[in-house]
Design an enzyme around this catalytic site. Structure first.
Site, short mmCIF file in Angstrom:
data_model
loop_
_atom_site.label_atom_id
_atom_site.label_comp_id
_atom_site.label_asym_id
_atom_site.label_seq_id
_atom_site.Cartn_x
_atom_site.Cartn_y
_atom_site.Cartn_z
N CYS A 119 0.75 -1.46 0.09
CA CYS A 119 -0.16 -0.09 -0.22
C CYS A 119 0.74 1.89 -0.28
CB CYS A 119 -1.19 0.38 1.49
SG CYS A 119 -1.97 -1.36 1.17
N HIS A 260 -4.29 6.85 3.15
CA HIS A 260 -4.19 5.26 2.27
C HIS A 260 -5.82 4.95 2.70
CE1 HIS A 260 -4.00 1.29 1.28
NE2 HIS A 260 -3.58 0.96 1.96
N ASN A 290 -9.99 -0.79 -0.17
CA ASN A 290 -8.55 -0.41 -0.29
C ASN A 290 -8.48 -1.02 -1.25
OD1 ASN A 290 -6.23 -0.86 0.42
ND2 ASN A 290 -5.73 -2.08 2.21
O1 UT7 Z 1 -4.06 -1.34 3.29
C1 UT7 Z 1 -2.63 -2.32 4.36
C2 UT7 Z 1 -3.16 -2.37 5.78
N1 UT7 Z 1 -4.54 -2.38 6.88
C3 UT7 Z 1 -5.09 -2.24 7.69
O2 UT7 Z 1 -4.90 -1.19 7.99
C4 UT7 Z 1 -6.22 -3.11 7.82
C5 UT7 Z 1 -5.89 -3.32 9.36
N2 UT7 Z 1 -7.22 -3.80 9.74
C6 UT7 Z 1 -8.80 -3.66 9.69
O3 UT7 Z 1 -8.89 -3.43 8.99
C7 UT7 Z 1 -9.56 -4.46 10.52
O4 UT7 Z 1 -9.09 -5.24 11.89
C8 UT7 Z 1 -10.31 -5.04 10.20
C9 UT7 Z 1 -10.98 -4.66 9.72
C10 UT7 Z 1 -9.66 -6.14 9.08
C11 UT7 Z 1 -11.05 -6.24 10.53
O5 UT7 Z 1 -11.82 -5.50 12.13
P1 UT7 Z 1 -11.10 -5.58 13.93
O6 UT7 Z 1 -12.38 -4.50 14.10
O7 UT7 Z 1 -10.38 -5.36 14.20
O8 UT7 Z 1 -11.75 -6.81 13.95
P2 UT7 Z 1 -11.05 -8.47 14.46
O9 UT7 Z 1 -10.06 -8.78 13.43
O10 UT7 Z 1 -10.89 -8.04 15.89
O11 UT7 Z 1 -12.70 -9.55 14.65
C12 UT7 Z 1 -13.72 -9.11 15.48
C13 UT7 Z 1 -14.87 -10.61 15.36
C14 UT7 Z 1 -13.99 -11.88 14.64
O12 UT7 Z 1 -14.70 -12.49 15.18
P3 UT7 Z 1 -14.90 -12.61 17.21
O13 UT7 Z 1 -13.74 -13.77 17.08
O14 UT7 Z 1 -14.52 -11.73 18.55
O15 UT7 Z 1 -16.12 -14.16 17.57
C15 UT7 Z 1 -13.86 -11.72 13.37
O16 UT7 Z 1 -13.95 -13.59 13.59
O17 UT7 Z 1 -15.27 -9.72 13.38
C16 UT7 Z 1 -15.25 -11.41 13.35
N3 UT7 Z 1 -14.89 -10.63 11.68
C17 UT7 Z 1 -16.30 -10.20 10.83
N4 UT7 Z 1 -18.16 -10.44 11.16
C18 UT7 Z 1 -18.64 -9.96 10.08
C19 UT7 Z 1 -13.78 -10.52 10.83
N5 UT7 Z 1 -14.52 -10.51 9.38
C20 UT7 Z 1 -15.58 -10.10 9.46
C21 UT7 Z 1 -16.70 -9.92 8.38
N6 UT7 Z 1 -18.00 -9.99 9.08
N7 UT7 Z 1 -16.33 -9.72 7.46
#
Ligand code: UT7
Length: 337
Positions: A119, A260, A290
């Site tokens: 990115c 970004h 993204n």
């Molecule tokens: O471009 C390069 C750099 N990239 C980034 O900067 C991206 C960085 N990361 C993010 O944008 C976020 O971490 C995400 C959007 C990918 C995820 O959001 P989060 O708030 O960090 O969620 P998490 O990974 O901690 O997951 C929370 C919960 C999990 O369930 P449990 O374990 O709490 O039961 C996941 O399984 O959300 C669940 N989950 C989803 N639920 C519904 C993960 N993806 C999804 C989904 N829909 N698509």
């Protein structure tokens, strides 16, 4: 221009292209266990554009590049360096996507190569263009960020497939004697100890293409989302504060903060830490998702096409991505509307 006259590198133009097909959150609800509400709340993304099967990264790039060259008022033969930032090249080893793009644009016999910084690729590329121009080696650099990111996304993995989209952005960076038009400063950094936060494990020399690679899905992007998120906020806040302080520019003097576009919550957290006003912050993540190396030039192009970006406007760019890599840049826009 005499050898003793200082030369600066100016962003003369911007262009972008998105493929027409839209993948909405409602579409994703039918593909994986997710909801529009979750995606919007956690990322700010409502839809992203996806290229057709027979469209390559270079095809997206060429569309963006044509606009950027025309808007710079240049002929294709005046370009003397072609840089393409991408992690979804047409071919994984060779030729580089920059070579393919040069051929498609009819730009022959000039240096052309790809930049692999995920990115952060466009801002990394900006630093390369600046160095080539300020050293007197090149005069008109075509800098492209282009991704067919859908080609490395596993559409059964809800944690990544909701995030990414396809697109391209391009800029012409040209030599100028006018210091006020020049790129002011660029910070670009990396820490490979976090390589496993965001990676495509194959194909490569570690895992050459094989049936096992395909069976295990190693060709798809893998991300430790939450860890990457936290590190992105912390690193970018520090990096952006440093570049502003080093150049004695207060945040309120920035006309356009162009971060970004990975996640609205990252943009908001960094913007809040800098006390950036909403009208200063460029937001396109909702409609494009993204798009990796393409995200910053696509966002700059958005404000250009909306008539909000003018000659002399001060831009602050920041980015974070696989590697891990990160970068920020301070520059005026030196193109005409
Ligand atoms: O471009 C390069 C750099 N990239 C980034 O900067 C991206 C960085 N990361 C993010 O944008 C976020 O971490 C995400 C959007 C990918 C995820 O959001 P989060 O708030 O960090 O969620 P998490 O990974 O901690 O997951 C929370 C919960 C999990 O369930 P449990 O374990 O709490 O039961 C996941 O399984 O959300 C669940 N989950 C989803 N639920 C519904 C993960 N993806 C999804 C989904 N829909 N698509």
């Amino acid at each position: 221009m005499s050898r003793s006259t200082p030369i600066y590198a100016a962003m003369r133009s911007i262009g972008a292209y998105v493929p027409p097909k839209i993948l909405s959150n409602a579409d994703l609800e039918k593909m994986v266990d997710t909801t529009d509400e979750w995606i919007v709340k956690r990322t700010g993304i409502r839809e992203r554009h996806i290229a057709d099967k027979d469209v390559a990264t270079s095809d997206l790039a060429v569309e963006a590049a044509r606009d950027a060259i025309a808007r710079a008022g240049l002929e294709h033969e005046e370009i003397d360096l072609v840089l393409c930032a991408t992690v979804t090249p047409d071919y994984f080893n060779m030729p580089s996507t920059a070579c393919v793009i040069s051929d498609k644009l009819g730009i022959r016999n000039v240096q052309a190569f790809d930049i692999s910084a995920a990115c952060s690729g466009f801002v990394y590329g900006l630093s390369i263009a600046k160095a080539f121009i300020e050293s007197g080696m090149k005069r008109n650099v075509l800098l492209i960020g282009a991704e067919k990111f859908s080609s490395i996304v596993d559409y059964t993995d809800r944690s990544t497939c909701i995030l990414f989209g396809d697109g391209a952005g391009a800029a012409v960076i040209s030599a100028t004697e006018d210091r006020d038009e020049g790129i002011i400063d660029i910070h670009a950094s990396a820490d490979g100890s976090y390589a496993d936060f965001l990676m495509t494990p194959a194909p490569g020399s570690v895992h050459p293409a094989s049936c096992e690679v395909i069976e295990q899905g190693l060709q798809y992007v893998k991300m430790k989302g939450n860890e990457t998120f936290k590190l992105a906020v912390k690193t970018l806040t520090k990096d952006v504060k440093e570049i502003l302080e080093k150049n004695s520019i207060p945040a309120e003097k920035i006309d356009h903060f162009v971060p970004h576009q990975a996640n609205y919550r990252i943009i908001k957290a960094v913007g809040d830490a800098l006390k950036m006003r909403e009208d200063q912050t460029v937001l396109t993540v909702g409609k494009y998702g993204n798009t990796s190396a393409a995200s910053i030039p696509m966002a700059i192009n958005d404000i250009y096409e909306e008539g909000r970006l003018h000659y002399g406007d001060l831009m602050l760019l920041d980015t974070f991505g696989g590697g891990l890599t990160w970068a920020s840049a301070l520059l005026p826009f030196a193109g005409r509307n």
